[in-house]
Design a protein around this motif. Structure first.
Motif, PDB file in Angstrom:
ATOM      1  N   LYS A 260     -14.423  -6.373  10.146  1.00  0.00           N
ATOM      2  CA  LYS A 260     -13.038  -6.501  10.597  1.00  0.00           C
ATOM      3  C   LYS A 260     -12.085  -6.481   9.412  1.00  0.00           C
ATOM      4  O   LYS A 260     -12.300  -7.160   8.416  1.00  0.00           O
ATOM      5  CB  LYS A 260     -12.837  -7.809  11.372  1.00  0.00           C
ATOM      6  N   ASP A 261     -11.031  -5.705   9.575  1.00  0.00           N
ATOM      7  CA  ASP A 261      -9.941  -5.694   8.601  1.00  0.00           C
ATOM      8  C   ASP A 261      -9.032  -6.856   8.971  1.00  0.00           C
ATOM      9  O   ASP A 261      -8.293  -6.783   9.944  1.00  0.00           O
ATOM     10  CB  ASP A 261      -9.190  -4.364   8.662  1.00  0.00           C
ATOM     11  N   THR A 262      -9.106  -7.948   8.233  1.00  0.00           N
ATOM     12  CA  THR A 262      -8.351  -9.151   8.581  1.00  0.00           C
ATOM     13  C   THR A 262      -6.938  -9.173   8.001  1.00  0.00           C
ATOM     14  O   THR A 262      -6.136 -10.029   8.359  1.00  0.00           O
ATOM     15  CB  THR A 262      -9.102 -10.411   8.110  1.00  0.00           C
ATOM     16  N   HIS A 263      -6.626  -8.219   7.122  1.00  0.00           N
ATOM     17  CA  HIS A 263      -5.316  -8.222   6.474  1.00  0.00           C
ATOM     18  C   HIS A 263      -4.351  -7.188   7.045  1.00  0.00           C
ATOM     19  O   HIS A 263      -3.164  -7.212   6.750  1.00  0.00           O
ATOM     20  CB  HIS A 263      -5.454  -7.990   4.967  1.00  0.00           C
ATOM     21  N   GLY A 264      -4.858  -6.256   7.825  1.00  0.00           N
ATOM     22  CA  GLY A 264      -3.992  -5.227   8.394  1.00  0.00           C
ATOM     23  C   GLY A 264      -3.571  -4.179   7.377  1.00  0.00           C
ATOM     24  O   GLY A 264      -2.579  -3.497   7.572  1.00  0.00           O
ATOM     25  N   GLU A 265      -4.310  -4.049   6.301  1.00  0.00           N
ATOM     26  CA  GLU A 265      -4.024  -3.043   5.272  1.00  0.00           C
ATOM     27  C   GLU A 265      -5.163  -2.033   5.276  1.00  0.00           C
ATOM     28  O   GLU A 265      -6.153  -2.176   4.553  1.00  0.00           O
ATOM     29  CB  GLU A 265      -3.893  -3.711   3.906  1.00  0.00           C
ATOM     30  N   THR A 266      -5.028  -0.997   6.080  1.00  0.00           N
ATOM     31  CA  THR A 266      -6.113  -0.051   6.316  1.00  0.00           C
ATOM     32  C   THR A 266      -6.551   0.680   5.052  1.00  0.00           C
ATOM     33  O   THR A 266      -7.743   0.875   4.829  1.00  0.00           O
ATOM     34  CB  THR A 266      -5.705   0.952   7.410  1.00  0.00           C
ATOM     35  N   ALA A 267      -5.637   1.068   4.200  1.00  0.00           N
ATOM     36  CA  ALA A 267      -5.992   1.799   2.977  1.00  0.00           C
ATOM     37  C   ALA A 267      -6.860   0.935   2.059  1.00  0.00           C
ATOM     38  O   ALA A 267      -7.868   1.405   1.528  1.00  0.00           O
ATOM     39  CB  ALA A 267      -4.743   2.264   2.252  1.00  0.00           C
ATOM     40  N   ALA A 268      -6.501  -0.309   1.882  1.00  0.00           N
ATOM     41  CA  ALA A 268      -7.284  -1.221   1.043  1.00  0.00           C
ATOM     42  C   ALA A 268      -8.647  -1.498   1.683  1.00  0.00           C
ATOM     43  O   ALA A 268      -9.666  -1.583   0.989  1.00  0.00           O
ATOM     44  CB  ALA A 268      -6.523  -2.525   0.830  1.00  0.00           C
ATOM     45  N   PHE A 269      -8.674  -1.621   2.998  1.00  0.00           N
ATOM     46  CA  PHE A 269      -9.913  -1.840   3.738  1.00  0.00           C
ATOM     47  C   PHE A 269     -10.869  -0.665   3.546  1.00  0.00           C
ATOM     48  O   PHE A 269     -12.048  -0.851   3.259  1.00  0.00           O
ATOM     49  CB  PHE A 269      -9.572  -2.044   5.219  1.00  0.00           C
TER      50      PHE A 269
END
Length: 110
Positions: free
Chosen positions: A13-22
């Motif tokens: 899960k991407d918990t930060h909402g920053e898709t590029a960093a994920f």
């Protein structure tokens, strides 16, 4: 990033909402997950765009070479606009269903 193991599938899960960093983190850690089916939960990113989804294409191609499934989860894009090579569903339950179907297809030799 939150990692959860459920049967033969790993949910990340991407918990930060920053898709590029994920995506960047996933690419660096892909060797850890290359032998597992993956569900990538992007539902925290409400500003997700089609370009963000397309950015996963290389990772998806690389993962599918290992004969494993990879499914993206989000409900904030137009599913009809997503390329066929990328599997995107609105819920984690549907992602599990897709993986089960793909496992059966692989077992049958498709």
């Amino acid at each position: 990033m939150k990692v959860e193991q459920k049967g033969h599938t790993t949910i990340i899960k991407d918990t930060h909402g920053e898709t590029a960093a994920f995506l960047n983190t996933l690419q660096h850690e892909h060797n850890s997950y290359k032998n597992e089916n993956l569900i990538l939960d992007l539902s925290h990113d409400k500003n997700l765009k089609l370009e963000d989804i397309k950015a996963f294409a290389d990772l998806i191609k690389q993962h599918k070479k290992q004969k494993k499934s990879i499914v993206l989860v989000t409900d904030s894009i137009d599913f009809n606009a997503v390329p066929q090579s990328i599997t995107v569903v609105p819920t984690i339950l549907e992602a599990h269903d897709i993986i089960e179907m793909e496992e059966i297809e692989r077992d049958l030799g498709f």
